[in-house]
Write a protein that holds these residues in place. Structure first.
Motif, PDB file in Angstrom:
ATOM      1  N   ASN A 155      -4.017  -0.554  -8.324  1.00 17.49           N
ATOM      2  CA  ASN A 155      -5.521  -0.321  -7.594  1.00 17.49           C
ATOM      3  C   ASN A 155      -5.626   0.849  -6.911  1.00 17.49           C
ATOM      4  O   ASN A 155      -4.679   1.174  -5.871  1.00 17.49           O
ATOM      5  N   THR A 158      -2.289   0.663  -4.742  1.00 18.65           N
ATOM      6  CA  THR A 158      -1.490  -0.558  -4.509  1.00 18.65           C
ATOM      7  C   THR A 158      -0.509  -0.648  -5.290  1.00 18.65           C
ATOM      8  O   THR A 158      -0.375   0.091  -6.366  1.00 18.65           O
ATOM      9  N   SER A 179      -6.496   8.829   0.406  1.00 17.95           N
ATOM     10  CA  SER A 179      -6.533   7.978  -0.696  1.00 17.95           C
ATOM     11  C   SER A 179      -5.300   7.081  -0.581  1.00 17.95           C
ATOM     12  O   SER A 179      -4.426   7.238   0.018  1.00 17.95           O
ATOM     13  N   CYS A 187       0.879  -1.147  -0.073  1.00 14.75           N
ATOM     14  CA  CYS A 187       0.030   0.166  -0.069  1.00 14.75           C
ATOM     15  C   CYS A 187       0.902   1.042   0.289  1.00 14.75           C
ATOM     16  O   CYS A 187       1.816   1.195   0.804  1.00 14.75           O
ATOM     17  N   SER A 214      -8.696  -1.426   1.487  1.00  7.70           N
ATOM     18  CA  SER A 214      -8.686  -0.230   1.062  1.00  7.70           C
ATOM     19  C   SER A 214      -7.523   0.571   1.084  1.00  7.70           C
ATOM     20  O   SER A 214      -7.130   1.697   0.687  1.00  7.70           O
ATOM     21  N   CYS A 215      -6.454  -0.001   1.805  1.00  7.84           N
ATOM     22  CA  CYS A 215      -5.029   0.402   2.135  1.00  7.84           C
ATOM     23  C   CYS A 215      -5.390   1.681   2.874  1.00  7.84           C
ATOM     24  O   CYS A 215      -4.732   2.695   2.760  1.00  7.84           O
ATOM     25  N   SER A 216      -6.366   1.780   3.660  1.00  8.71           N
ATOM     26  CA  SER A 216      -6.881   2.747   4.386  1.00  8.71           C
ATOM     27  C   SER A 216      -6.654   2.656   6.089  1.00  8.71           C
ATOM     28  O   SER A 216      -6.958   3.889   6.614  1.00  8.71           O
ATOM     29  N   LYS A 225     -13.533  11.823  -3.374  1.00  6.16           N
ATOM     30  CA  LYS A 225     -13.676  11.045  -4.453  1.00  6.16           C
ATOM     31  C   LYS A 225     -14.161  11.892  -5.550  1.00  6.16           C
ATOM     32  O   LYS A 225     -15.196  12.849  -5.511  1.00  6.16           O
ATOM     33  N   TYR A 273      -7.923   3.603  -4.519  1.00  3.69           N
ATOM     34  CA  TYR A 273      -9.047   3.758  -3.506  1.00  3.69           C
ATOM     35  C   TYR A 273      -9.156   5.373  -3.109  1.00  3.69           C
ATOM     36  O   TYR A 273      -8.073   6.134  -2.830  1.00  3.69           O
TER      37      TYR A 273
END
Length: 123
Positions: free
Chosen positions: A56, A52, A49, A33, A103-105, A64, A58
């Motif tokens: 990808n 990856t 945000s 991430c 979401s790598c959040s 957004k 997010y």
């Protein structure tokens, strides 16, 4: 040792744009991430945000459609293009690299952080 260095912050008017960069002085190939977080004065740090290793992307709902995350693997650099800026985008923005999460959040899954760059949006 500084491993991630952000740049590109500054001042912008509402509706304007800024582009943040994050140069990585480390091998990020094993970090799934790559993310951007921000912290406004008096508030907790929040995820903005992420992207990856497989590109990808997010986004938080608040950005957004306005922000775009990208990366240049050849130059080991992460970017955040911020358009249609709003007053509430004012914050210190941090880049980070780390391990997988939804979401790598999840900030706790990030192992390395930059020092942050200030973004100030005015009316």
């Amino acid at each position: 040792q500084v491993l991630l260095v952000e740049s590109g912050g500054g001042s912008a008017q509402a509706g304007g744009s800024l582009r943040l960069s994050c140069a990585a002085f480390m091998n990020t190939g094993n970090m799934f991430c790559r993310g951007w977080f921000r912290q406004a004065a008096g508030k907790q740090r929040e995820w903005v945000s992420s992207i990856t290793v497989g590109d990808n992307t997010y986004y938080a709902d608040s950005v957004k459609g306005r922000f775009t995350v990208s990366q240049d693997n050849a130059n080991n650099t992460l970017y955040l293009q911020m358009n249609s800026l709003k007053l509430e985008d004012t914050a210190v923005y941090f880049c980070a690299v780390g391990h997988s999460s939804p979401s790598c959040s999840i900030s706790d899954r990030y192992a390395y952080w930059g020092q942050g760059t200030q973004v100030a949006v005015s009316a």
